[in-house]
Scaffold this motif. Structure first.
Motif: not given
Length: 274
Positions: A131-151
């Protein structure tokens, strides 16, 4: 920001959303459809769930199954002639200390939360390139940036989704394809129902955080839709999430102290193996 306050898109987009029978996926499907977008909701149920609103198409899709992804690609080609936005939202929750969570739990969450996103990107990227265009939106979490213990397992897969998204943002830009990653903090959803692990203490703590949050799925969805409209590469949905991420980046000693204190609280709890 209520969904009703969002401006309508300039033209109707064709949007496929995984994990769209409940939680954030359902809120996104409802919000996008109300604004005039054509939405294909997908989820693991083989029959159309009652929760999927009228005016939204439905297709069964288990993100672990390559055959289901192939069927989804064929469906949008045949029904729409293409797709404008792919939202890789499907996921499950888990939590557990490293010596309590089982390897089966690790395999399950990697297969759904990380490889489910990878399969979606791999399946639809050739079409978006055509198509030459489009948008991918991936749902991660704040846990992907900030890594608390026990997870550890949840943090690992969500950090992986962030890494895949950033990589593809650079890799696919020459083809006119935008990539966004969504990193919400805790909000009220039924995600807690997907907990299935050996560490009962961490599961109970995670469910409490979900239940006590003041944010609803609709509120988070409105911010996500605004971020999609703006084609932001990282969509942070919460003020406390923005603060936590900035503290980690720019005030590392404070972040480290907070995480060490959280780790000490977890260490004081007993292992609950069910």
């Amino acid at each position: 920001m209520p969904l009703s306050s969002l401006p309508a898109p300039t033209s109707s987009r064709r949007v496929l959303i995984t994990g769209a029978a409940s939680g954030l996926g359902l809120a996104l499907a409802r919000g996008l459809a109300e604004r005039g977008d054509r939405v294909l909701a997908t989820d693991v149920a083989r029959a159309r769930p009652d929760s999927v609103p009228a005016g939204v198409d439905y297709l069964p899709l288990d993100v672990r199954l390559d055959a289901d992804w192939t069927s989804a690609l064929a469906h949008v080609r045949d029904s729409w002639g293409g797709v404008d936005v792919l939202v890789n939202n499907a996921g499950v929750a888990t939590g557990g200390r490293i010596d309590v969570a089982t390897m089966d739990e690790w395999h399950r969450i990697v297969d759904i939360n990380l490889l489910g996103v990878v399969r979606g990107c791999r399946t639809f990227t050739p079409l978006l390139k055509e198509q030459g265009r489009g948008h991918i939106v991936n749902v991660a979490s704040l846990a992907g940036l900030v890594h608390a213990p026990g997870m550890a397992s949840y943090n690992a897969v969500k950090a992986g989704v962030v890494a895949v998204s950033e990589t593809l943002d650079h890799e696919l830009a020459p083809h006119g394809i935008a990539v966004s990653v969504v990193c919400p903090a805790f909000f009220r959803t039924n995600l807690g129902a997907s907990f299935a692990g050996a560490d009962g203490d961490m599961e109970a703590a995670g469910k409490r955080l979900l239940e006590r949050s003041r944010r609803s799925a609709d509120e988070v969805a409105a911010i996500v839709i605004s971020g999609i409209d703006a084609r932001r590469d990282i969509i942070l949905t919460d003020w406390d999430g923005r603060i936590a991420w900035r503290v980690k980046r720019f005030a590392r000693p404070i972040y480290r102290l907070a995480m060490r204190r959280a780790g000490a609280r977890i260490a004081s709890t007993s292992h609950t193996i069910e």
